[in-house]
Scaffold this active site. Sequence first.
Site, PDB file in Angstrom:
ATOM      1  N   HIS A 131      -5.335  -3.551   5.685  1.00 51.01           N
ATOM      2  CA  HIS A 131      -4.917  -3.886   4.322  1.00 51.01           C
ATOM      3  C   HIS A 131      -6.067  -4.483   3.526  1.00 51.01           C
ATOM      4  CE1 HIS A 131      -2.583  -5.095   0.909  1.00 51.01           C
ATOM      5  NE2 HIS A 131      -2.985  -6.336   1.058  1.00 51.01           N
TER       6      HIS A 131
ATOM      7  N   ASP B 255       0.833  -1.209   0.000  1.00 46.84           N
ATOM      8  CA  ASP B 255       0.000   0.000   0.000  1.00 46.84           C
ATOM      9  C   ASP B 255       0.869   1.260   0.000  1.00 46.84           C
ATOM     10  OD1 ASP B 255      -2.223  -1.697   0.166  1.00 46.84           O
ATOM     11  OD2 ASP B 255      -2.034  -1.796   2.344  1.00 46.84           O
TER      12      ASP B 255
HETATM   13  P1  NAI Z   1      -0.373 -18.511  -5.277  1.00 47.48           P
HETATM   14  O1  NAI Z   1      -1.554 -19.391  -5.349  1.00 47.48           O
HETATM   15  O2  NAI Z   1       0.366 -18.208  -6.536  1.00 47.48           O
HETATM   16  O3  NAI Z   1       0.676 -19.113  -4.244  1.00 47.48           O
HETATM   17  C1  NAI Z   1       0.316 -19.551  -2.974  1.00 47.48           C
HETATM   18  C2  NAI Z   1       1.217 -20.699  -2.602  1.00 47.48           C
HETATM   19  O4  NAI Z   1       0.850 -21.108  -1.282  1.00 47.48           O
HETATM   20  C3  NAI Z   1       1.081 -21.919  -3.529  1.00 47.48           C
HETATM   21  O5  NAI Z   1       2.351 -22.310  -4.026  1.00 47.48           O
HETATM   22  C4  NAI Z   1       0.473 -22.981  -2.633  1.00 47.48           C
HETATM   23  O6  NAI Z   1       0.896 -24.289  -2.932  1.00 47.48           O
HETATM   24  C5  NAI Z   1       0.999 -22.525  -1.272  1.00 47.48           C
HETATM   25  N1  NAI Z   1       0.277 -23.121  -0.155  1.00 47.48           N
HETATM   26  C6  NAI Z   1      -1.038 -23.423  -0.050  1.00 47.48           C
HETATM   27  N2  NAI Z   1      -1.278 -24.005   1.135  1.00 47.48           N
HETATM   28  C7  NAI Z   1      -0.099 -24.066   1.795  1.00 47.48           C
HETATM   29  C8  NAI Z   1       0.299 -24.546   3.064  1.00 47.48           C
HETATM   30  N3  NAI Z   1      -0.566 -25.108   3.915  1.00 47.48           N
HETATM   31  N4  NAI Z   1       1.595 -24.439   3.398  1.00 47.48           N
HETATM   32  C9  NAI Z   1       2.489 -23.861   2.560  1.00 47.48           C
HETATM   33  N5  NAI Z   1       2.171 -23.397   1.346  1.00 47.48           N
HETATM   34  C10 NAI Z   1       0.898 -23.493   0.971  1.00 47.48           C
HETATM   35  O7  NAI Z   1      -0.836 -17.150  -4.556  1.00 47.48           O
HETATM   36  P2  NAI Z   1      -0.049 -15.750  -4.482  1.00 47.48           P
HETATM   37  O8  NAI Z   1      -0.442 -14.903  -5.625  1.00 47.48           O
HETATM   38  O9  NAI Z   1       1.383 -16.028  -4.255  1.00 47.48           O
HETATM   39  O10 NAI Z   1      -0.721 -15.109  -3.168  1.00 47.48           O
HETATM   40  C11 NAI Z   1      -0.498 -15.672  -1.899  1.00 47.48           C
HETATM   41  C12 NAI Z   1      -1.267 -14.901  -0.836  1.00 47.48           C
HETATM   42  O11 NAI Z   1      -0.786 -13.560  -0.726  1.00 47.48           O
HETATM   43  C13 NAI Z   1      -2.765 -14.764  -1.110  1.00 47.48           C
HETATM   44  O12 NAI Z   1      -3.470 -14.956   0.087  1.00 47.48           O
HETATM   45  C14 NAI Z   1      -2.906 -13.337  -1.575  1.00 47.48           C
HETATM   46  O13 NAI Z   1      -4.195 -12.828  -1.348  1.00 47.48           O
HETATM   47  C15 NAI Z   1      -1.886 -12.670  -0.698  1.00 47.48           C
HETATM   48  N6  NAI Z   1      -1.480 -11.334  -1.150  1.00 47.48           N
HETATM   49  C16 NAI Z   1      -1.168 -10.423  -0.186  1.00 47.48           C
HETATM   50  C17 NAI Z   1      -0.807  -9.146  -0.518  1.00 47.48           C
HETATM   51  C18 NAI Z   1      -0.463  -8.168   0.560  1.00 47.48           C
HETATM   52  O14 NAI Z   1      -0.289  -6.985   0.240  1.00 47.48           O
HETATM   53  N7  NAI Z   1      -0.337  -8.552   1.810  1.00 47.48           N
HETATM   54  C19 NAI Z   1      -0.746  -8.707  -1.925  1.00 47.48           C
HETATM   55  C20 NAI Z   1      -1.014  -9.752  -2.861  1.00 47.48           C
HETATM   56  C21 NAI Z   1      -1.395 -11.015  -2.474  1.00 47.48           C
END
Ligand code: NAI
Length: 335
Positions: A184, A155
Site C-alpha cells: 500500500h 486501492d
Molecule cells: P488525523 O491526524 O486526522 O487523525 C489521526 C488521529 O490519531 C488523531 O485524532 C490523533 O489524535 C490520533 N492519535 C495520535 N496518536 C495516537 C495514539 N497514540 N493513540 C490513539 N490515537 C492517536 O489523520 P488521518 O487523516 O485520520 O490519518 C490517520 C492515518 O491513516 C495516517 O497514518 C494516514 O497516513 C493513514 N491513512 C491510511 C490510508 C490507507 O489506505 N491505509 C489512507 C489514508 C490515510
Amino acid sequence: MVKVTICGAAGGIGQPLSLLVKLNPQVTELSLFDVVNVPGVGADLSHINSGAVTKSFLPSSREDKTALADSLKGSDMVIIPAGVPRKPGMTRDDLFNINAGIVQSLAEGIAENAPKALILIISNPVNSTVPIVAEVLKKKGVYDPARLFGVTTLDIVRANTFISQLYPEETKPTDFEVRVVGGHSGETIVPLYSLGAKSHFEKLSDEQKKTLINRVQFGGDEVVQAKNGAGSATLSMAYAGYRLAESLLKASAGTPVTECTFLNLDPSIKGAAEAKKLVGGLEYFSFPVKLSKDGIAEVEYQILEQVSDAEKQLLAVAEEQLAKNIEKGVSFVNK
Ligand code: NAI
C-alpha cells in the site's frame, strides 16, 4: 454481541469511520479511543439511535495506560487509523518515524487486553506498520496471523472508480471488482486490471493503461495536493476501512466474502505457503483472501498464476520495494 474499538477515533478518518461502524446493525458496542477530542466525538455519536452503545476513552496523561486498556477489553475487532497523515511532498514512508511508535504502543495494548481481536491497520506506512504489529504480538506470545489485516481497500475502491471514469457512458464504478495486490504505497500497489476489468482495460492504448495504473498507485497524492496541507484521504478511506470491517462482520455471521488485504503469509494460513513462493519469499503481501469468523480463512494465491506479462513486471518492482518496507517494520520492534 460485537464490540468494535477504533484507536484514533477523533481524527480525520476516525470520525467518519466511527459513524459508519455506529450504523452497522451487528455492532453492539462502539469503543472510541484517542489522545485528543474523543469525548466530544463519542457524545455526538451516542445520540444516534442505532443499536451500538458508544463509549469514549481519553488518557489523562501520557503515562495513563488505563484508558487504552479499558477501551480495548472485550473487543472483537480493533481498527487503527491513529497517527499523522501526509502533507504535500511526503511519501507514506516519511510517516514511519512518528507512526511506528504509535502503532507499537497500541499493539502492546491489544496484546494485553484484546489478544483475540481482529486487527485492522490503517495507519501508514501500512507496508511497515503491519509487520510492527505482528512482531509486538509475537513477543507477547499472542500472535494469530489470520487476525491481522493491513487495510489496502482504498486501492481497490480507487481502481474500480478510475477505470469506470474512462467509460462514463457505459459503466459505473460498481460494475468492476478489480483485485489489487502487493502493498500500500506507490509502486508496491499493483492493480490486476487484466483479471478484474479485462475487456475494458484491453481497449485502452498502452499510454492510457500506464496512466491508469499510475493513477491507482499515486491516487492518494491527488487528495493530499487538493487538501493542500490539511491531510490525506479521510472520507474515502473511512468508506474503504468500513468496507473491510463490514465484510469481516458479514463473514463472522456466515456469509462467504473475499477481500484484498496486506497479510503475513504465515504457513498456518491455507494457501499462504503457495502465495509466498509466488512473491519471491516475501513474508507479507496483499492478496485476495476468503474471510471467516476467525479472520483470514484462505489466501487466493492462484490469482498470481493468471496475471499478464506487464503485470509480472509491476510485481517485480513491488516485491523489491516491499522487502525493504517489511524489514524496516520488523527491525523497528527488534532493534
Ligand atoms: P488525523 O491526524 O486526522 O487523525 C489521526 C488521529 O490519531 C488523531 O485524532 C490523533 O489524535 C490520533 N492519535 C495520535 N496518536 C495516537 C495514539 N497514540 N493513540 C490513539 N490515537 C492517536 O489523520 P488521518 O487523516 O485520520 O490519518 C490517520 C492515518 O491513516 C495516517 O497514518 C494516514 O497516513 C493513514 N491513512 C491510511 C490510508 C490507507 O489506505 N491505509 C489512507 C489514508 C490515510
